[in-house]
Design an enzyme around this catalytic site. Structure first.
Site, mmCIF file in Angstrom:
data_model
loop_
_atom_site.group_PDB
_atom_site.id
_atom_site.type_symbol
_atom_site.label_atom_id
_atom_site.label_comp_id
_atom_site.label_asym_id
_atom_site.label_seq_id
_atom_site.Cartn_x
_atom_site.Cartn_y
_atom_site.Cartn_z
ATOM 1 C CG PHE A 132 31.055 41.222 46.690
ATOM 2 C CD1 PHE A 132 31.268 41.411 45.605
ATOM 3 C CD2 PHE A 132 32.276 40.924 47.355
ATOM 4 C CE1 PHE A 132 32.202 41.370 44.630
ATOM 5 C CE2 PHE A 132 33.228 40.916 46.524
ATOM 6 C CZ PHE A 132 33.202 41.027 45.354
ATOM 7 C CG ASP A 203 29.953 46.351 51.443
ATOM 8 O OD1 ASP A 203 30.384 47.357 50.884
ATOM 9 O OD2 ASP A 203 30.338 45.225 51.302
ATOM 10 C CE1 TYR A 228 38.065 47.319 45.159
ATOM 11 C CE2 TYR A 228 39.515 47.207 47.003
ATOM 12 C CZ TYR A 228 38.459 46.705 46.139
ATOM 13 O OH TYR A 228 37.654 45.766 46.906
ATOM 14 C CE LYS A 229 34.241 47.883 44.869
ATOM 15 N NZ LYS A 229 34.321 46.926 43.951
ATOM 16 N NE ARG A 376 30.292 45.719 38.088
ATOM 17 C CZ ARG A 376 31.116 45.481 38.987
ATOM 18 N NH1 ARG A 376 30.354 45.580 40.222
ATOM 19 N NH2 ARG A 376 32.154 45.585 39.012
#
Ligand SMILES: Cc1ncc(COP(=O)(O)O)c(C=O)c1O
Length: 417
Positions: A132, A203, A228-229, A376
Site C-alpha cells: 500500500f 501490516d 475500520y475494516k 475488489r
C-alpha cells in the site's frame, strides 16, 4: 463447495447453507441497507448496534455528566491498553502486547522509527513494491530520519530470499495484499527474516478480523493494523499496534508525548517512557472513536476466528465458482484459489473495472475499485449470507451482459474509488 459442483449451484442451495449457518444470527447486530449487498467491509465495516450504543453511552453519560472526571471515573486513560487486550486474541497476541491508538500509518511510523534503532549497524529496509502506498511513503520518510544513511528497497516479494542478508535491518510486509487478496505465510517469512538477524514488521490492515492470526506462534516482532475494516470500528477508527513482549522496554517510541511518559501528571521536562504498551501512546485517547471500536468488538465475543475463516473460504469459493460459471473468461480471478494463500476478499481484473464497480454500486452491490484494473469484493462472514453472494453474482451478470458499465456517467472518477 468446489468447482466440480459449481455448475449446479442454485439459490435454494445457498438458502439451505444460510439456514444451517451458526454465524447467521450475528447479521442482526449490523445495520445494513435493505436491498443492498455490502461487499466492502474490507474498506469500511458497517455500524453495529453495540458500537452505536457504546458511542451514545460515552457521549450522553461519561462525557455529558462525568465531564473531566471521566478520565478517572470512566477509565478513559486506560482505554488504549484495555482495548489492546480485548483485541489481542484476534491476532494471537498475549495480554499486554497490543495497544489501540492513532491510525495505521502513524503506528507504522512508530514501529519503523523505533526498530531501525535496534539494528544500528544495518542500512537496508525491505518492503514490497506492491505494498500500500502509505506504507511505502512512511517507511521511506522514517528511514530518511534514521540518523544514518539507509536504503529502502521496494522489491518484488517473490525475490525476498535473494534480498535477505546481514545488511537488512527491517522487513516490512503487508500480510494480505490489498489489491489481490493474496495472503503471505507469516511464520515461514518471519523465520527467514530472523535467520539473517533482521526484524519483522507485519501490516495486518487486511488480516485482522478477516483471517486467523498467530503472532505468538509466528514469532512476529511487530505488527499494526486498522480498526475500520473487518473490525468495524468506524471511519478513521483508531488502529492497533503489537510489540512482542521481548521488545518492550527496548523498542523506543520515536514520537513521544506526555501520555507515554511514566508520570504524565508530574509534568517533568525529561522524557521517561512508561512501562509496557503505554510507552506507545503519544497523545490523548480519542474517546468517541475508541467507544465505537469498543462496541464493535462485542461481536467477537460470540464467534471464533476459525468459524469466521471457514465461512469466509466458503463464501469466497462460492463467489469465484459462480463468476467462473456464469461469466467464463470475462474476468481474470486474481485472488489465489489456494485457501492457504487467500485472505477474505476476491479481486477480479477487468479493463473497464472502474465503470463496472460504479454500475454495480448503482444496482446495490457495493464493492470498490483499485487502480489500474481491479474490482475488489470483500467478504465478511459476520453479516454476509450465501444468498447475498448468489444475488451479487446475478447482478454482476446483468451489468456485464447489458454492458451498462460503458455508460459515460460511470466513467466520472470520484475522489474515493
Ligand atoms: C495495507 C494498508 N496499510 C495502511 C493503510 C493506511 O491506513 P490509515 O489510513 O489508517 O493510516 C491502509 C488503508 O487502507 C492499508 O490498506
Amino acid at each position: 463447495m468446489g468447482s466440480e459442483v459449481s455448475a449446479v449451484i442454485l439459490r435454494d442451495d445457498c438458502s439451505a447453507l444460510d439456514e444451517s449457518d451458526a454465524l447467521g444470527p450475528l447479521r442482526a447486530e449490523f445495520r445494513l441497507n435493505q436491498g443492498e449487498i455490502y461487499l466492502d467491509g474490507n474498506s469500511l465495516g458497517p455500524v453495529t448496534e453495540s458500537a452505536s450504543r457504546r458511542v451514545n453511552e460515552v457521549i450522553d453519560t461519561e462525557w455529558a455528566h462525568g465531564l473531566v472526571r471521566s478520565w478517572n471515573s470512566a477509565g478513559w486513560m486506560a482505554e488504549p491498553t484495555r482495548l489492546g487486550d480485548r483485541l489481542a486474541p484476534l491476532i494471537g497476541a498475549q495480554p499486554g502486547e497490543v495497544l489501540v491508538a492513532d491510525t495505521l500509518t502513524f503506528l507504522l511510523a512508530k514501529l519503523i522509527g523505533g526498530s531501525l534503532d535496534l539494528r544500528p549497524d544495518r542500512h537496508i529496509v525491505l518492503t514490497d513494491v506492491a505494498n500500500f502506498h502509505s506504507d511505502i511513503y512512511i517507511v521511506e520518510a522514517m528511514a530518511a530520519r534514521a540518523g544514518r544513511a539507509m536504503t529502502v528497497k521496494a522489491i518484488d516479494r517473490s525475490t525476498l530470499d535473494q534480498e535477505l542478508n546481514d545488511d537488512v535491518a527491517l522487513v516490512m510486509l503487508t500480510h494480505v495484499d490489498y489489491r489481490t487478496g493474496e495472503m503471505l505465510d507469516m511464520k515461514a517469512i518471519t523465520e527467514k527474516v530472523h535467520a539473517v538477524g533482521s526484524l519483522m514488521l507485519w501490516d495486518f490492515a487486511h488480516s485482522a478480523g478477516a483471517v486467523p492470526l498467530d503472532v505468538t506462534g509466528g514469532d512476529a516482532d511487530f505488527a499494526a493494523g486498522c480498526g475500520y475494516k473487518y473490525l468495524n470500528g468506524g471511519p478513521g477508527s483508531p488502529a492497533f499496534i503489537y510489540v512482542r513482549e521481548r521488545w518492550q522496554g527496548i523498542l523506543q517510541n520515536p514520537l513521544p508525548g506526555w501520555l507515554g511518559h511514566a508520570r504524565p501528571f508530574d509534568f517533568e521536562l525529561k522524557y521517561e517512557a512508561a512501562k509496557g504498551m503505554q510507552a506507545f501512546v503519544t497523545s490523548s485517547p480519542s474517546m468517541i472513536a475508541l467507544a465505537a471500536l469498543d462496541g464493535a468488538l462485542d461481536v467477537w465475543d460470540f464467534v471464533t476466528m476459525d468459524q469466521v475463516r471457514a465461512k469466509s473460504l466458503a463464501l469466497t469459493d462460492l463467489f469465484i465458482d459462480l463468476i467462473e460459471d456464469r461469466l467464463p473468461g470475462v474476468f481474470e480471478v486474481v485472488t489465489p484459489r489456494e485457501h492457504a494463500k487467500r485472505g477474505s476478499q476476491v479481486a477480479l481484473r477487468h479493463g473497464e473495472g472502474y465503470g463496472i464497480v460504479q454500475a454495480l454500486i448503482e444496482r446495490g452491490v457495493i464493492g470498490d475499485f483499485r487502480a489500474p484494473d481491479i474490482c475488489r469484493f470483500g467478504f465478511t462472514p459476520l453479516y454476509l449470507r450465501y444468498v447475498d453472494v448468489f444475488d451479487a453474482v446475478e447482478r454482476i451478470v446483468e451489468v456485464m451482459n447489458s454492458e451498462m458499465y460503458r455508460d459515460p456517467r460511470f466513467a466520472v472518477r470520484n475522489a474515493v474509488t
